[in-house]
Design a protein around this motif. Sequence first.
Motif, mmCIF file in Angstrom:
data_model
loop_
_atom_site.group_PDB
_atom_site.id
_atom_site.type_symbol
_atom_site.label_atom_id
_atom_site.label_comp_id
_atom_site.label_asym_id
_atom_site.label_seq_id
_atom_site.Cartn_x
_atom_site.Cartn_y
_atom_site.Cartn_z
ATOM 1 N N GLY A 27 0.797 -1.219 0.000
ATOM 2 C CA GLY A 27 0.000 0.000 0.000
ATOM 3 C C GLY A 27 0.829 1.268 0.000
ATOM 4 O O GLY A 27 0.291 2.367 0.107
ATOM 5 N N GLY A 28 2.154 1.124 -0.139
ATOM 6 C CA GLY A 28 3.042 2.282 -0.166
ATOM 7 C C GLY A 28 3.123 2.921 -1.538
ATOM 8 O O GLY A 28 2.488 2.457 -2.505
ATOM 9 N N LEU A 29 3.900 3.986 -1.617
ATOM 10 C CA LEU A 29 4.097 4.722 -2.872
ATOM 11 C C LEU A 29 5.600 4.669 -3.199
ATOM 12 O O LEU A 29 6.342 5.606 -2.889
ATOM 13 N N PRO A 30 6.059 3.583 -3.799
ATOM 14 C CA PRO A 30 7.505 3.333 -3.928
ATOM 15 C C PRO A 30 8.250 4.313 -4.817
ATOM 16 O O PRO A 30 9.451 4.519 -4.626
ATOM 17 N N LEU A 31 7.567 4.943 -5.785
ATOM 18 C CA LEU A 31 8.251 5.898 -6.661
ATOM 19 C C LEU A 31 8.280 7.297 -6.052
ATOM 20 O O LEU A 31 9.069 8.140 -6.468
ATOM 21 N N LEU A 32 7.426 7.518 -5.057
ATOM 22 C CA LEU A 32 7.450 8.782 -4.324
ATOM 23 C C LEU A 32 8.388 8.715 -3.125
ATOM 24 O O LEU A 32 8.972 9.718 -2.716
ATOM 25 N N LYS A 33 8.555 7.512 -2.586
ATOM 26 C CA LYS A 33 9.281 7.349 -1.320
ATOM 27 C C LYS A 33 10.685 7.949 -1.314
ATOM 28 O O LYS A 33 11.026 8.691 -0.382
ATOM 29 N N PRO A 34 11.542 7.666 -2.324
ATOM 30 C CA PRO A 34 12.900 8.221 -2.227
ATOM 31 C C PRO A 34 12.938 9.744 -2.243
ATOM 32 O O PRO A 34 13.762 10.351 -1.557
ATOM 33 N N MET A 35 12.047 10.377 -2.993
ATOM 34 C CA MET A 35 12.018 11.840 -2.997
ATOM 35 C C MET A 35 11.419 12.370 -1.692
ATOM 36 O O MET A 35 11.788 13.452 -1.232
ATOM 37 N N SER A 36 10.522 11.606 -1.089
ATOM 38 C CA SER A 36 9.991 11.995 0.218
ATOM 39 C C SER A 36 11.085 11.899 1.273
ATOM 40 O O SER A 36 11.163 12.737 2.186
ATOM 41 N N GLN A 37 11.931 10.884 1.156
ATOM 42 C CA GLN A 37 13.064 10.766 2.078
ATOM 43 C C GLN A 37 13.996 11.964 1.934
ATOM 44 O O GLN A 37 14.416 12.572 2.936
ATOM 45 N N VAL A 38 14.309 12.311 0.694
ATOM 46 C CA VAL A 38 15.182 13.465 0.447
ATOM 47 C C VAL A 38 14.532 14.750 0.957
ATOM 48 O O VAL A 38 15.153 15.551 1.663
ATOM 49 N N ALA A 39 13.258 14.956 0.610
ATOM 50 C CA ALA A 39 12.579 16.198 0.984
ATOM 51 C C ALA A 39 12.445 16.325 2.496
ATOM 52 O O ALA A 39 12.594 17.422 3.056
ATOM 53 N N GLY A 40 12.160 15.215 3.181
ATOM 54 C CA GLY A 40 12.051 15.253 4.631
ATOM 55 C C GLY A 40 13.352 15.682 5.282
ATOM 56 O O GLY A 40 13.370 16.514 6.199
ATOM 57 N N ARG A 41 14.452 15.146 4.792
ATOM 58 C CA ARG A 41 15.759 15.502 5.351
ATOM 59 C C ARG A 41 16.137 16.932 4.986
ATOM 60 O O ARG A 41 16.659 17.683 5.817
ATOM 61 N N MET A 42 15.847 17.317 3.744
ATOM 62 C CA MET A 42 16.152 18.677 3.317
ATOM 63 C C MET A 42 15.307 19.720 4.058
ATOM 64 O O MET A 42 15.745 20.852 4.259
ATOM 65 N N ALA A 43 14.090 19.335 4.460
ATOM 66 C CA ALA A 43 13.213 20.273 5.150
ATOM 67 C C ALA A 43 13.877 20.813 6.418
ATOM 68 O O ALA A 43 13.712 21.991 6.765
ATOM 69 N N ILE A 44 14.634 19.973 7.085
ATOM 70 C CA ILE A 44 15.310 20.406 8.308
ATOM 71 C C ILE A 44 16.492 21.313 7.968
ATOM 72 O O ILE A 44 16.715 22.340 8.627
ATOM 73 N N GLN A 45 17.238 20.961 6.910
ATOM 74 C CA GLN A 45 18.320 21.847 6.463
ATOM 75 C C GLN A 45 17.768 23.222 6.098
ATOM 76 O O GLN A 45 18.303 24.254 6.510
ATOM 77 N N ALA A 46 16.707 23.214 5.296
ATOM 78 C CA ALA A 46 16.116 24.473 4.844
ATOM 79 C C ALA A 46 15.548 25.261 6.029
ATOM 80 O O ALA A 46 15.713 26.480 6.127
ATOM 81 N N GLY A 47 14.883 24.562 6.941
ATOM 82 C CA GLY A 47 14.305 25.224 8.098
ATOM 83 C C GLY A 47 15.361 25.805 9.020
ATOM 84 O O GLY A 47 15.202 26.921 9.547
ATOM 85 N N ALA A 48 16.460 25.064 9.200
ATOM 86 C CA ALA A 48 17.547 25.545 10.050
ATOM 87 C C ALA A 48 18.157 26.815 9.470
ATOM 88 O O ALA A 48 18.475 27.763 10.203
ATOM 89 N N THR A 49 18.307 26.848 8.153
ATOM 90 C CA THR A 49 18.855 28.043 7.492
ATOM 91 C C THR A 49 17.891 29.217 7.609
ATOM 92 O O THR A 49 18.295 30.347 7.911
#
Length: 371
Positions: free
Chosen positions: A125-147
């Motif tokens: 029931g997952g979204l396997p083609l969205l998952k890797p970009m969601s992983q990247v975006a989730g991690r980047m969100a903290i970088q962007a927010g910290a800046t």
Amino acid sequence: MIVGTVKEIKNHEYRVGLTPESVHELAAHGHRVLVETGAGEGIGAGDDLYVKAGAEIVATAAEIFATAEMVVKVKEPQPVERAMLRPGQILYTYLHLAPDPDQTRDLIASGATCIAYETVTDASGGLPLLKPMSQVAGRMAIQAGATALEKAHGGRGVLLGGVPGVLPAKVAVIGGGVVGFNAAQMAAGLGADVTILDRSPEVLEKLGMYFEARAKTRFSNKANLAECVADADLVIGAVLIPGAAAPKLVTADMLKTMKKGAVLVDVAIDQGGCFETSHATTHADPTYVVDGVVHYCVANMPGAVARTSTYALNNVTLPHALRIAELGWKEALRRDPHLRAGLNVWDGKVTYQAVAEDLGLPYTPAEEAVA
């Protein structure tokens, strides 16, 4: 099959639909691959690497759209690209149609067969083609927010992890899925005071077991959400309803309760955003301020780390691309209901129910397309 990939033209989008390694796989299976010159420059892959992999380099995107039976991209086609699509041509890329009626109308008018990465499913029931970009975006969100929290960028001047004797920043993550988990993981790793909100007891239980004392979990109701938003230095919007527009969970009234210089990062902006005051921004101009609160709403966050993102994306998109090229789209989708879930537009019809409902358009089941 003739497969083509073009240079992305969205603002500061450096990813590419096919890596040289993916081209090599397609060519090894007997397919002809066309690559627009310079398409891979953003990931450090020059035309020479594509030629060595078996691609033919062409001068313009127009040649790709005129010749290729399947066009493999990363981001949704821009207006000039949509105008070049033709009936029966396969478009295989991220689309995010629910908040984008103009794109949807153009794809309907094109007659193309449009398969969206973000709605392809898997057995769990997952979204396997969205998952890797969601992983990247989730991690980047903290970088962007910290800046963005830095005073020079309009923020409160708060360091996420604090220092001995000074409290860390408070981070509220709305949504405990792939984006939210990765955001919380990064924020907790930096020493922030993290709270994750979600409506699923099962998700909250899993998050609680994983993070233990490193992050708190709360059930996401209006009262808890309002309290966490008002208390936070950084809020990450990580809400997803597959294929549909994101719900507006943080209202304009809630902004008035927030600290001046607090930051909102809306990772759901591809689906219209989960903050009422969100509108899409670009890497060139990523933030704006409403009621003293800094908003970061870049619609293609993973494009900033293009090499990592492109290779992560190709790892999951290539197997389906090969299957479509080998079998043709109709047979590939007939055999694989998870890939069939990716069909959003076909023959001038919307074939994904959430998109049709959000945009008030007639819905045609994807099963009719492959019958």
